[in-house]
Design a protein around this motif. Sequence first.
Motif, PDB file in Angstrom:
ATOM      1  N   GLN A 108       0.859  -1.271  -0.101  1.00  0.00           N
ATOM      2  CA  GLN A 108       0.063  -0.026  -0.081  1.00  0.00           C
ATOM      3  C   GLN A 108       0.746   1.204  -0.030  1.00  0.00           C
ATOM      4  O   GLN A 108       0.253   2.419  -0.117  1.00  0.00           O
ATOM      5  N   GLU A 122      -9.547   3.372   3.772  1.00  0.00           N
ATOM      6  CA  GLU A 122      -9.651   3.303   2.366  1.00  0.00           C
ATOM      7  C   GLU A 122     -10.087   1.703   1.886  1.00  0.00           C
ATOM      8  O   GLU A 122     -10.803   1.676   1.026  1.00  0.00           O
ATOM      9  N   GLU A 123      -9.296   0.937   2.414  1.00  0.00           N
ATOM     10  CA  GLU A 123      -9.308  -0.549   2.021  1.00  0.00           C
ATOM     11  C   GLU A 123     -10.843  -1.207   2.388  1.00  0.00           C
ATOM     12  O   GLU A 123     -11.343  -1.845   1.623  1.00  0.00           O
ATOM     13  N   LYS A 156     -13.660  -0.074   0.005  1.00  0.00           N
ATOM     14  CA  LYS A 156     -13.411  -0.867  -1.330  1.00  0.00           C
ATOM     15  C   LYS A 156     -14.150  -2.079  -1.467  1.00  0.00           C
ATOM     16  O   LYS A 156     -14.405  -2.432  -2.280  1.00  0.00           O
ATOM     17  N   ASP A 165      -4.702  -3.607   3.284  1.00  0.00           N
ATOM     18  CA  ASP A 165      -5.751  -4.353   2.583  1.00  0.00           C
ATOM     19  C   ASP A 165      -5.834  -5.896   2.992  1.00  0.00           C
ATOM     20  O   ASP A 165      -6.960  -6.154   3.326  1.00  0.00           O
TER      21      ASP A 165
END
Length: 320
Positions: free
Chosen positions: A17, A68-69, A72, A109
Amino acid sequence: SIFILPFSNTVRRIKKQFISCDPFFVIVDLRLVFTIIMASEQQPDTYGQIHPIETPELLQKSLRALDEEVEKIPEDKRFNYEKAKIKCANLTDDDAKLVFLRCEVFNADLAAIRLVKYWDKRVEIFGKEKAFLPLTLDGALKDDMNAISCGYMRLLPNVKDPSGRALFMIDPALQQPSKYERVSLVRSIWYVTHAALESITAQQKGVVFLVYPHNISRKIFDQVQMKMNMESLKGLLPLRVAAVHICKPTFIFSSAFSILKVLIGERLRKRIKKHSGKDAHVLEKLAEFGLTKDIVPTEFGGNFALDHNKWLENRRSKGL
């Protein structure tokens, strides 16, 4: 703040990342390079693991990357996590997120995937109401005392290995399947695990399992129970497992071990270490990993006397 580094073993260890790369060069945000490379340049510990240096900048960036992950992931796949954020915000705050980031060595992630799966499994095994309660003896675990008190999986209280890892003892012979349902034993594993994760060093450095397969009979090898246990320990609970020391395995345990190896997966299989022979030899092998006699349970020939019931009483008195 962009820096170009030749591709090397050191850079390979920098989590993706923070990286954008071609086959020969890595373009890295210089603000994160220093922290991660400094961690990478440390000497591996007893188990060959390297631990990142946790600077405020690394923590802030990682928490932001984790959020943020998670975003998603499709909403329907993170329904239980989103529900937890509403019903028990204190269990999904930054401190809780850091447990998952540390488990995945700040790979955002992977931490996001584990976090979402964790809440799905928590709802599955605790139910839609208890899942969002604190994992305390008088809370979500109030109906599981038979499973918890049997001592199948115990935490060595106030004890760490030289790196700061928490120590668990597993004694399969202490299972009492007639006194509880399978899922209750799984919930007991969750409870003991979360007790260990109250320690920040255990979050950062991980845990070590000491397995004592003595006086074990074939009926104890309940494949359904083992599968349920391993589903939580493998990829769901935020545990960074450093090693599983199987001490003085019996013939029955060794013959059934092939089944267990399939269930635990390749990643965990690599962390298994078997020690046979008399107490003195087993203690000698454990000492090679910093597990000296004073922190090894008496069942293995050590000096540490585990009092599981006293530990449970102490935690209950504290509301834990």
